[in-house]
Design an enzyme around this catalytic site. Structure first.
Site, PDB file in Angstrom:
ATOM      1  N   LYS A 167       0.838  -1.204   0.000  1.00 51.02           N
ATOM      2  CA  LYS A 167       0.000   0.000   0.000  1.00 51.02           C
ATOM      3  C   LYS A 167       0.870   1.251   0.000  1.00 51.02           C
ATOM      4  O   LYS A 167       0.687   2.163  -0.774  1.00 51.02           O
ATOM      5  CB  LYS A 167      -0.922  -0.042   1.225  1.00 51.02           C
TER       6      LYS A 167
ATOM      7  N   GLU B 158      10.385  -4.641   4.878  1.00 49.03           N
ATOM      8  CA  GLU B 158      10.478  -6.040   4.432  1.00 49.03           C
ATOM      9  C   GLU B 158      10.223  -6.143   2.925  1.00 49.03           C
ATOM     10  O   GLU B 158      10.972  -6.786   2.181  1.00 49.03           O
ATOM     11  CB  GLU B 158       9.435  -6.911   5.164  1.00 49.03           C
TER      12      GLU B 158
ATOM     13  N   GLY C 223      -4.990  -2.028   4.916  1.00 45.51           N
ATOM     14  CA  GLY C 223      -4.173  -3.150   4.438  1.00 45.51           C
ATOM     15  C   GLY C 223      -4.849  -4.490   4.669  1.00 45.51           C
ATOM     16  O   GLY C 223      -4.898  -5.348   3.789  1.00 45.51           O
ATOM     17  N   ARG C 224      -5.380  -4.694   5.867  1.00 41.56           N
ATOM     18  CA  ARG C 224      -5.967  -5.998   6.199  1.00 41.56           C
ATOM     19  C   ARG C 224      -7.353  -6.193   5.591  1.00 41.56           C
ATOM     20  O   ARG C 224      -7.993  -7.225   5.815  1.00 41.56           O
ATOM     21  CB  ARG C 224      -5.983  -6.199   7.718  1.00 41.56           C
TER      22      ARG C 224
ATOM     23  N   GLU D 141      -5.016  -6.938  14.621  1.00 41.06           N
ATOM     24  CA  GLU D 141      -4.528  -5.604  14.268  1.00 41.06           C
ATOM     25  C   GLU D 141      -5.700  -4.613  14.342  1.00 41.06           C
ATOM     26  O   GLU D 141      -5.517  -3.434  14.623  1.00 41.06           O
ATOM     27  CB  GLU D 141      -3.893  -5.607  12.865  1.00 41.06           C
TER      28      GLU D 141
ATOM     29  N   HIS E 123      -5.202 -33.601  17.273  1.00 42.54           N
ATOM     30  CA  HIS E 123      -4.080 -34.420  17.760  1.00 42.54           C
ATOM     31  C   HIS E 123      -2.971 -33.542  18.304  1.00 42.54           C
ATOM     32  O   HIS E 123      -1.824 -33.965  18.409  1.00 42.54           O
ATOM     33  CB  HIS E 123      -3.569 -35.325  16.630  1.00 42.54           C
TER      34      HIS E 123
ATOM     35  N   LYS F 245       9.140  -0.772  14.437  1.00 43.55           N
ATOM     36  CA  LYS F 245       9.711  -0.415  13.127  1.00 43.55           C
ATOM     37  C   LYS F 245      10.764   0.671  13.299  1.00 43.55           C
ATOM     38  O   LYS F 245      11.855   0.599  12.730  1.00 43.55           O
ATOM     39  CB  LYS F 245       8.615   0.130  12.203  1.00 43.55           C
TER      40      LYS F 245
HETATM   41  O1  F6P Z   1       2.317  -4.112   9.946  1.00 40.98           O
HETATM   42  C1  F6P Z   1       1.670  -2.935   9.690  1.00 40.98           C
HETATM   43  C2  F6P Z   1       1.165  -2.792   8.292  1.00 40.98           C
HETATM   44  O2  F6P Z   1       0.985  -1.444   8.069  1.00 40.98           O
HETATM   45  C3  F6P Z   1      -0.121  -3.564   8.014  1.00 40.98           C
HETATM   46  O3  F6P Z   1      -1.240  -2.921   8.487  1.00 40.98           O
HETATM   47  C4  F6P Z   1      -0.063  -3.682   6.544  1.00 40.98           C
HETATM   48  O4  F6P Z   1      -0.974  -4.624   6.081  1.00 40.98           O
HETATM   49  C5  F6P Z   1       1.378  -4.070   6.360  1.00 40.98           C
HETATM   50  O5  F6P Z   1       2.074  -3.297   7.325  1.00 40.98           O
HETATM   51  C6  F6P Z   1       1.949  -3.871   4.988  1.00 40.98           C
HETATM   52  O6  F6P Z   1       1.917  -2.534   4.577  1.00 40.98           O
HETATM   53  P1  F6P Z   1       2.156  -2.130   3.080  1.00 40.98           P
HETATM   54  O7  F6P Z   1       1.081  -2.751   2.236  1.00 40.98           O
HETATM   55  O8  F6P Z   1       2.097  -0.630   3.048  1.00 40.98           O
HETATM   56  O9  F6P Z   1       3.518  -2.631   2.654  1.00 40.98           O
END
Ligand code: F6P
Length: 551
Positions: A212, A218, A273-274, A359, A390, A510
């Site tokens: 987003k 990452e 995002g979620r 979240e 199990h 972060k």
């Molecule tokens: O971990 C926080 C967060 O902002 C989530 O809410 C989101 O889904 C994720 O990081 C990834 O964010 P982006 O789509 O901006 O890379």
């Protein structure tokens, strides 16, 4: 809308106080007795809508409990809050954003407004663009830099830009184009990328960079590694345009990375995002299952949206589900909810729900910024049945913790094999029955168990569960199921008067990581100013990078 100002605080509401007074009368009631006293309980305490059958009779509630919970929903302003969401009001108050994932699945022609603008045409324009691109990849028309057909699609993203795509790919794998390979890279641990690509040919591989913000550490780290991997094999910068597309709200950052913005699929800041797997973040899903199936999934979401928006609360599945969760969370003090899909294709569904639920509702202050004096979001966890039986079911059956469970099953198997489906369902039904009714010490002893062993073999029962049944795992059914949980999370967040759409709790870690990165350089003599534990850990890591280490 309950902003913590116009409505009295939650614990001062008449319904909340009535529930507090009511709880001791229900706490010790056993499901054995509730069922024995009322042969019609299972008939009354079920609801069915849009193809989902929701059995909530095995919950520790009476008619009065339900009446009070529904009253709580009314008094807390849930109705106004649902309407505010659908009107595109900025109910994500801390980020000053509308929350309009429901517009992502609104049919063409319906209008949904954000800041005076109808967003549904934009949504459909992106869906059309996604469909065009998906068709080209699926048909082999979209070629890699060397002219080879794309056979591998790798989504790089994390959180909402990963969990929805992975879950949906696994859930709908039955419908996927089998000559395409799909992988998902999320973790910053290099192993994730290395293992996802080790057996793939760069000439046949397409990366979807899903973010987003297009700024997540990452994802950007993995995206740069992917670009290096492509360039190492294909040796020409022009290859990037054929092997990378992006899904983002941030066109400038996408262009800066080198991806042609003609190959960017847009979404908007009013999609959390979620809540974004049915926006362009679902591009990998659409490539896997095709645009028709993807649209059918959106239709499933939309059917549940309409049900949530219009059905009276006493027949409203997400509202009922949300209220039952709240009952255990706030009155019984239950800490967790187990999600137990008896469907192998839903193996990633609990992981997906963890972000959606935790979240969203893991918050400690109200919309007005005051500390809550009640519990908010519970912990969600789970595994597909029968594997969990199990492993951790022992604790649910005989441990000291109360863990409400959601059993989820599809009546028609997608892969009918011998008696597998009967055995799967007999297990699901049996687990819910055993949890609710248990086995008394008298029953155990009547079977000849010696008295000393009887306590170990006794099941107290009275463990609550919902059973959620759908006809068949189709894209449409998956959409309905996900939207059921989305709106149940909304219901709870509205009653708790929290912002279910921000996630400030992820920021501190972060920021600290960014500060620590340069401190991990081995050579530099750092002036470390963390606590003594963090300082020692950093130093130890730094020493491990020295050439002399381990010799
Ligand atoms: O971990 C926080 C967060 O902002 C989530 O809410 C989101 O889904 C994720 O990081 C990834 O964010 P982006 O789509 O901006 O890379």
């Amino acid at each position: 809308m309950n902003m913590g100002t116009s409505t009295p605080p939650l614990t001062k509401l008449a319904a909340w106080q009535a529930l507090e007074a009511h709880y001791p009368k229900v706490r010790d009631l056993h499901l054995r007795k509730l069922f024995a006293d009322d042969t019609k309980r299972a008939e009354r305490m079920t609801a069915e809508a849009v193809g989902i059958y929701f059995d909530y009779s095995k919950h520790r509630i009476t008619d009065e409990t339900l009446r009070l919970l529904l009253q709580l929903a009314e008094e807390s302003g849930l109705r106004a809050r649902i309407d505010a969401m659908f009107r595109g009001e900025k109910i994500n108050v801390t980020e000053k954003r509308a929350v309009l994932h429901v517009a992502l699945r609104a049919p063409n022609g319906q209008s949904m407004m954000v800041d005076g603008e109808d967003v549904v045409p934009q949504v459909h324009a992106v869906l059309d663009k996604m469909a065009g691109f998906s068709n080209r990849v699926r048909s082999g028309e979209w070629k890699g830099h060397t002219g080879k057909r794309i056979c591998n699609v790798i989504n790089i993203g994390i959180g909402g830009s990963d969990l929805g795509p992975v879950m949906a790919y696994e859930a709908l794998r039955y419908y996927s184009q089998r000559d395409l390979t799909f992988r998902f890279v999320s973790n910053i641990d290099g192993t994730d990328f290395a293992e996802a690509t080790r057996d793939l040919d760069a000439e046949e591989t397409l990366f979807i960079i899903s973010s987003k913000t297009f700024a997540t550490l990452e994802t950007m780290t993995n995206a740069h590694t992917a670009r290096d991997w492509i360039l190492k094999s294909l040796k020409h910068p022009a290859a990037v345009a054929r092997h990378f597309v992006a899904v983002s709200t941030n066109a400038a950052a996408v262009a800066m990375f080198g991806i042609d913005t003609a190959n960017m699929f847009e979404f908007w800041d009013w999609v959390g995002g979620r809540y974004s797997m049915d926006a362009a973040i679902g591009l990998s899903t659409m490539i896997a299952i095709g645009s028709e199936h993807f649209l059918a999934m959106l239709d499933g979401f939309h059917q549940m949206d309409e049900h949530f928006r219009t059905a009276p609360f006493e027949r409203n599945l997400p509202v009922l589900m949300g209220l039952l969760g709240l009952w255990y969370n706030n009155f019984f003090g239950a800490q967790t909810i187990a999600v137990l899909p008896y469907e192998q294709y839903l193996k990633r569904f609990p992981a997906y729900l963890q972000q959606l639920t935790m979240e969203s509702n893991g918050k400690h202050v109200t919309l007005a910024g005051t500390e809550v004096d009640y519990q908010t979001g519970p912990i969600y966890w789970g595994e597909p049945g029968t594997n969990g039986q199990h492993s951790f079911y022992q604790l649910i059956h005989q441990g000291t913790k109360l863990i409400p469970c959601d059993f989820i099953g599809f009546l028609q198997p997608l892969n009918p094999l011998g008696r597998h489906h009967d055995l799967l369902f007999s297990n699901m039904f049996a687990q819910a029955e055993a949890l609710a009714f248990g086995k008394t010490s008298q029953e155990v002893q009547a079977e000849g168990t010696p008295a000393w062993l009887a306590p170990h073999r006794t099941f107290e029962g009275n463990r609550p569960s919902s059973t959620i049944l759908l006809e068949r795992l189709t894209p449409e059914a998956l959409g309905k199921l996900i939207a059921l949980y989305e709106h149940s999370v909304f219901t709870q967040g509205a009653i708790w008067s929290i912002d279910s759409f921000d996630q400030w709790g992820v920021e501190l870690g972060k920021a600290l990581a960014v500060r620590i990165i340069p401190e991990l350089e081995p050579a530099a003599e750092h002036q470390l100013t963390h606590d003594s534990s963090t300082n020692a850990l950093i130093r130890r890591y730094g020493r491990a990078k020295e050439p002399s280490h381990g010799r």
